[in-house]
Write a protein that holds these residues in place. Sequence first.
Motif, short mmCIF file in Angstrom:
data_model
loop_
_atom_site.label_atom_id
_atom_site.label_comp_id
_atom_site.label_asym_id
_atom_site.label_seq_id
_atom_site.Cartn_x
_atom_site.Cartn_y
_atom_site.Cartn_z
N GLY A 188 2.96 4.60 -5.71
CA GLY A 188 1.99 3.54 -5.40
C GLY A 188 0.87 3.64 -6.41
N LYS A 189 -0.35 3.39 -5.94
CA LYS A 189 -1.53 3.54 -6.78
C LYS A 189 -1.32 3.03 -8.22
CE LYS A 189 -4.21 6.52 -3.92
NZ LYS A 189 -3.85 7.62 -3.05
N ALA A 190 -1.09 3.91 -9.19
CA ALA A 190 -1.02 3.48 -10.59
C ALA A 190 0.19 2.62 -10.91
CB ALA A 190 -1.04 4.69 -11.52
N VAL A 237 6.62 16.04 1.28
CA VAL A 237 5.60 16.91 0.68
C VAL A 237 4.97 16.25 -0.54
CG1 VAL A 237 7.32 18.09 -0.78
CG2 VAL A 237 5.25 19.32 -0.08
N GLU A 238 3.73 16.58 -0.79
CA GLU A 238 3.08 16.20 -2.05
C GLU A 238 3.35 17.33 -3.05
OE1 GLU A 238 -1.23 14.91 -0.83
OE2 GLU A 238 -0.24 15.93 0.82
N PRO A 239 3.85 17.03 -4.25
CA PRO A 239 4.13 18.08 -5.22
C PRO A 239 2.87 18.87 -5.60
CG PRO A 239 5.16 16.03 -5.89
CD PRO A 239 4.28 15.70 -4.72
N ALA A 249 9.39 13.35 -1.81
CA ALA A 249 8.18 13.68 -2.56
C ALA A 249 7.23 12.47 -2.54
CB ALA A 249 8.52 14.06 -3.99
N ASP A 250 6.04 12.69 -2.03
CA ASP A 250 5.00 11.66 -2.08
C ASP A 250 4.28 11.81 -3.41
OD1 ASP A 250 2.75 10.08 -1.93
OD2 ASP A 250 2.26 10.62 0.13
N GLU A 251 4.66 10.96 -4.36
CA GLU A 251 4.09 11.00 -5.71
C GLU A 251 3.08 9.87 -5.91
OE1 GLU A 251 4.69 12.99 -8.54
OE2 GLU A 251 6.68 13.89 -8.31
N ILE A 252 2.54 9.37 -4.80
CA ILE A 252 1.61 8.24 -4.90
C ILE A 252 0.41 8.58 -5.78
CG2 ILE A 252 0.00 6.81 -3.56
CD1 ILE A 252 2.10 6.87 -1.28
N GLN A 253 -0.09 9.81 -5.63
CA GLN A 253 -1.26 10.20 -6.43
C GLN A 253 -0.87 11.05 -7.65
OE1 GLN A 253 -5.63 12.31 -5.76
NE2 GLN A 253 -4.66 11.25 -4.11
N THR A 254 0.17 11.88 -7.50
CA THR A 254 0.55 12.81 -8.57
C THR A 254 1.44 12.15 -9.62
OG1 THR A 254 2.38 13.52 -7.17
CG2 THR A 254 0.40 14.89 -7.16
N SER A 277 0.84 -1.20 0.00
CA SER A 277 0.00 0.00 0.00
C SER A 277 0.87 1.25 0.00
CB SER A 277 -0.90 0.01 1.23
OG SER A 277 -0.11 0.22 2.39
N GLY A 278 0.24 2.37 -0.36
CA GLY A 278 0.94 3.64 -0.33
C GLY A 278 1.42 3.98 1.08
N ALA A 279 0.55 3.78 2.05
CA ALA A 279 0.91 4.12 3.43
C ALA A 279 2.16 3.36 3.88
CB ALA A 279 -0.26 3.81 4.37
N GLU A 280 2.29 2.11 3.46
CA GLU A 280 3.49 1.34 3.82
C GLU A 280 4.75 1.93 3.21
OE1 GLU A 280 2.79 -3.34 4.03
OE2 GLU A 280 1.98 -2.40 2.25
N ASN A 312 -1.99 17.88 4.52
CA ASN A 312 -1.33 16.76 3.84
C ASN A 312 -2.22 15.54 3.80
OD1 ASN A 312 -0.70 14.68 6.08
ND2 ASN A 312 0.07 16.57 7.00
N PHE A 313 -1.96 14.66 2.85
CA PHE A 313 -2.49 13.29 2.92
C PHE A 313 -1.39 12.31 2.54
CE2 PHE A 313 -4.39 9.35 1.61
CZ PHE A 313 -5.23 9.10 2.68
N HIS A 314 -0.98 11.49 3.51
CA HIS A 314 0.06 10.50 3.23
C HIS A 314 -0.38 9.09 3.62
CE1 HIS A 314 3.03 13.59 2.21
NE2 HIS A 314 2.67 14.25 3.29
N GLY A 315 -1.64 8.91 4.02
CA GLY A 315 -2.10 7.57 4.36
C GLY A 315 -2.74 7.54 5.74
C1 LIG Z 1 -3.53 7.45 -1.62
C2 LIG Z 1 -2.37 8.17 -1.06
C3 LIG Z 1 -1.58 7.61 -0.04
C4 LIG Z 1 -1.93 6.31 0.66
O1 LIG Z 1 -1.99 5.22 -0.20
P1 LIG Z 1 -2.77 3.88 0.28
O2 LIG Z 1 -2.47 2.90 -0.80
O3 LIG Z 1 -4.22 4.25 0.38
O4 LIG Z 1 -2.19 3.50 1.61
C5 LIG Z 1 -0.46 8.31 0.38
N1 LIG Z 1 -0.14 9.50 -0.16
C6 LIG Z 1 -0.87 10.07 -1.14
C7 LIG Z 1 -0.45 11.37 -1.71
C8 LIG Z 1 -2.02 9.44 -1.61
O5 LIG Z 1 -2.77 10.02 -2.53
#
Ligand SMILES: *Cc1c(COP(=O)(O)O)cnc(C)c1O
Length: 404
Positions: free
Chosen positions: A253-255, A191-193, A224-229, A104-107, A139-142
């Motif tokens: 993560g994600k994609a 940071v999220e970009p 940089a948390d690029e999980i969503q961006t 997962s992204g949080a991990e 912020n959102f990081h999980g």
């Molecule tokens: C979704 C997201 C996470 C968390 O990812 P999960 O797979 O839900 O744990 C972390 N950071 C950002 C920027 C996200 O959009």
Amino acid sequence: MNTTDYLAEVDRYSAHNYHPLPLVLERGEGAWVWDVEGNKYLDCLAAYSAINQGHCHPALVKAAKDQIDRLTLTSRAFHNDQMGPFLHELCDLTGYEKALPMNSGAEAVETAIKAVRRWGYRVKGIPSDQAEIIVCENNFHGRTTTIVSFSTEHSYNADFGPFTPGFEVIPYGDVKALEAAITPNTAAFMVEPLQGEGGVIVPPDGYLAQAADVCKSNNVLLVADEIQTGLGRTGKMFCSEWDGVKPDVMIVGKALSGGMYPVSAMLADDDVMSVFGPGDHGSTFGGNPLGAAIARAALRVLVDEKLPERALALGDWFMKELRDLDSPHVAEVRGRGLMVGVVIKEESGTARPFCEALMKKGILAKETHEQVVRFAPPLVVEKADLKWALEPIAEVLAATTRVA
Ligand SMILES: *Cc1c(COP(=O)(O)O)cnc(C)c1O
């Protein structure tokens, strides 16, 4: 079972930790999904950007089916023939020397927190247990207990304490605040970009580049948390590229798996990644051959189908069309690439009823932060699909009375 039955079942048996739109999906293809009543919808959420490659992309389906017949999980006690090629391809795409696969992204965020703390102690020389990580408001990081420790969103952490110490929160988009917050014990700035969950907040031009300079001159790692961006969403392969920045640590993560399987990773060069030794960190499923095979296909699709370029061209056009609607309810249309936020004016109520009205017209979008309707369709979406969507969107946004 019909929609009502499914909703009743979920209401009865599921924890109530989400507030989904009241529809039940059973099939997806590209940018489109179908519910159990046979209704068709344009997916403008794409599972929070996990489905950049589109629903059930044939190349991903094939990779998954082929691999599931061969080998799915070895644990990291043994090697498998997919993880090495996956990490090699991921490093080639991103320009990092090493990658650490998680699920997962949080991990992956947790992995980065561990890495930068250890780097702080072992490389920078921060006294034991004193490391600080600077993060941003909104912020959102999980959702882990450590990550929600530094959330500024009340519902994310209310009564989940006691919290993990060692985080400093500063305003987003404010380089001066970053400079002021740094101390000799600062290990990293995470940071999220561009803030996605925070409401599609685009920082001021040059923010990340200036933050990178400040980090560099203070011997602080930029994470940089690029999980969503990342992975094409904002019109570049990674949003950091908009500022010409290569962060010291990048989280994806994600994609990364095209939404077919949970796959995430922390990326860094050897100077940071070498803080991990055997037994220091791990995950039973991290780097498993099924996830790795799917992720390899997911990365190939992003490149072969030029999805970042598509996101850029379609996003610019779509945002202009949305602005041209000149809706009395819309305060602002903002975003980058195909991460688009339509901000609803306070006097027009919240974003939720607009999302419900869109759903009735065959468009799935989800509110984020009360006032923002996010449009972030799969990057394989056709221009014709978005053109089609503009009419129902215009109808919903043009309503002269409050939608609620
Ligand atoms: C979704 C997201 C996470 C968390 O990812 P999960 O797979 O839900 O744990 C972390 N950071 C950002 C920027 C996200 O959009």
